[in-house]
Design a protein around this motif. Structure first.
Motif, PDB file in Angstrom:
ATOM      1  N   SER A  71      38.654  30.252  40.389  1.00 53.69           N
ATOM      2  CA  SER A  71      37.848  30.046  41.585  1.00 53.69           C
ATOM      3  C   SER A  71      37.400  31.390  42.136  1.00 53.69           C
ATOM      4  CB  SER A  71      38.601  29.240  42.647  1.00 53.69           C
ATOM      5  OG  SER A  71      39.728  29.927  43.123  1.00 53.69           O
ATOM      6  N   LEU A  98      39.263  31.360  55.182  1.00 52.96           N
ATOM      7  CA  LEU A  98      40.483  30.783  54.631  1.00 52.96           C
ATOM      8  C   LEU A  98      40.203  29.489  53.892  1.00 52.96           C
ATOM      9  CD1 LEU A  98      43.034  31.372  57.530  1.00 52.96           C
ATOM     10  CD2 LEU A  98      42.881  32.572  55.355  1.00 52.96           C
ATOM     11  N   VAL A  99      38.912  29.160  53.700  1.00 46.49           N
ATOM     12  CA  VAL A  99      38.579  27.898  53.044  1.00 46.49           C
ATOM     13  C   VAL A  99      38.696  28.075  51.541  1.00 46.49           C
ATOM     14  CG1 VAL A  99      36.819  26.138  52.689  1.00 46.49           C
ATOM     15  CG2 VAL A  99      36.987  27.312  54.898  1.00 46.49           C
ATOM     16  N   PRO A 100      39.497  27.262  50.894  1.00 46.45           N
ATOM     17  CA  PRO A 100      39.603  27.387  49.439  1.00 46.45           C
ATOM     18  C   PRO A 100      38.288  27.019  48.783  1.00 46.45           C
ATOM     19  CG  PRO A 100      40.718  25.400  50.187  1.00 46.45           C
ATOM     20  CD  PRO A 100      40.308  26.154  51.413  1.00 46.45           C
ATOM     21  N   THR A 101      37.925  27.741  47.767  1.00 46.61           N
ATOM     22  CA  THR A 101      36.714  27.419  47.019  1.00 46.61           C
ATOM     23  C   THR A 101      37.086  26.508  45.860  1.00 46.61           C
ATOM     24  OG1 THR A 101      36.995  29.489  45.822  1.00 46.61           O
ATOM     25  CG2 THR A 101      35.451  29.483  47.665  1.00 46.61           C
ATOM     26  N   PRO A 102      36.134  25.706  45.394  1.00 46.96           N
ATOM     27  CA  PRO A 102      36.430  24.762  44.326  1.00 46.96           C
ATOM     28  C   PRO A 102      37.001  25.447  43.092  1.00 46.96           C
ATOM     29  CG  PRO A 102      34.264  24.337  45.248  1.00 46.96           C
ATOM     30  CD  PRO A 102      34.737  25.610  45.862  1.00 46.96           C
ATOM     31  N   GLU A 160      37.726  33.395  48.354  1.00 47.32           N
ATOM     32  CA  GLU A 160      37.696  32.462  49.457  1.00 47.32           C
ATOM     33  C   GLU A 160      36.701  32.903  50.516  1.00 47.32           C
ATOM     34  OE1 GLU A 160      42.395  31.121  49.358  1.00 47.32           O
ATOM     35  OE2 GLU A 160      41.581  32.242  51.046  1.00 47.32           O
TER      36      GLU A 160
END
Lengths: 112, 117
Positions: free
Chosen positions: B95, B101-105, B98
């Motif tokens: 991936s 703090l949002v995780p990326t796919p 980020e």
């Protein structure tokens, strides 16, 4: 104990109908919830991500809802097509890390 | 579209032997992962790797397992002394950085089927 449960192992619907898949979890407080598609013999493919403070997310014919009170996410495919036949996995991000915790998946079969 | 590639697609190994599974993540990705899926069961997280070190690992990832990024493109999973219960499909994923703090796919490869005899 911590569990992620997806409704029924298999779901059969007629082409053109809306498929609704359920993901329920217990004893988790996920910050994010993701949905992936998995075809036989292939790796999971990312579809949608929804945050804990979002109620709904859409992408083309796909819609995801996330209810942190019910501890449930619903995944909808509208105007379903035979090509939508696959296993759909929900996965939780439990915190700041990127580790995904997957449910067991629901196998969707769309019949022409 | 860039993709994660894994080799070999199928590996058959005698119990007790060492095995190395190889992955080439997407080139501008910074986070790398290994998951496994025993036949008919859930996809299970093994380990994540960032900035040349392990960032998270599960209980499954014991001392028999190790990961390495030997050069700028490959990411490997080594199982030192394989057991019958290590038979599974092993998926590599990567991936991007980020956004906040949002995780990326995570982008998954198509896996290596490991069969221990």
């Amino acid at each position: 104990s911590q569990k992620i449960e997806q409704n029924s192992e298999a779901l059969n619907i007629q082409e053109g109908k809306t498929a609704t898949l359920t993901c329920n979890y217990t004893n988790y407080s996920p910050a994010y919830l993701q949905w992936y598609r998995q075809d036989p013999g292939r790796g999971p493919v990312f579809l949608l991500l929804i945050r804990e403070n979002e109620k709904e997310k859409r992408k083309e014919r796909l819609k995801v809802t996330f209810d942190t009170t019910l501890k449930q996410s619903l995944f909808h495919i509208t105007a379903s097509q035979p090509a939508d036949s696959a296993t759909y996995l929900c996965a939780l991000n439990l915190g700041a890390g990127n580790m995904l915790t997957f449910g067991g998946g629901t196998r969707l079969m769309v019949k022409p | 579209e860039p993709e994660v590639t894994q080799t070999p697609s199928h590996q058959v190994t005698q119990m007790g032997q060492e095995v190395i599974l190889r992955c080439v993540p997407i080139s501008n990705h910074l986070y790398f992962y290994w998951y496994r899926q025993i036949l008919g069961q859930k996809v299970e997280f093994l380990v994540s790797f960032y900035n040349n070190e392990i960032s998270e690992k599960s209980e499954i990832f014991d001392d028999q397992f190790s990961v390495e990024r030997p050069d700028g493109s490959n990411f490997t999973l080594k199982i030192r002394s394989t057991k019958l219960e290590d038979s599974a499909m092993y998926f590599c994923a990567s991936s991007a950085r980020e956004s906040g703090l949002v995780p990326t796919p995570q982008h998954f490869g198509d896996g290596t089927r490991l069969s221990i005899l």
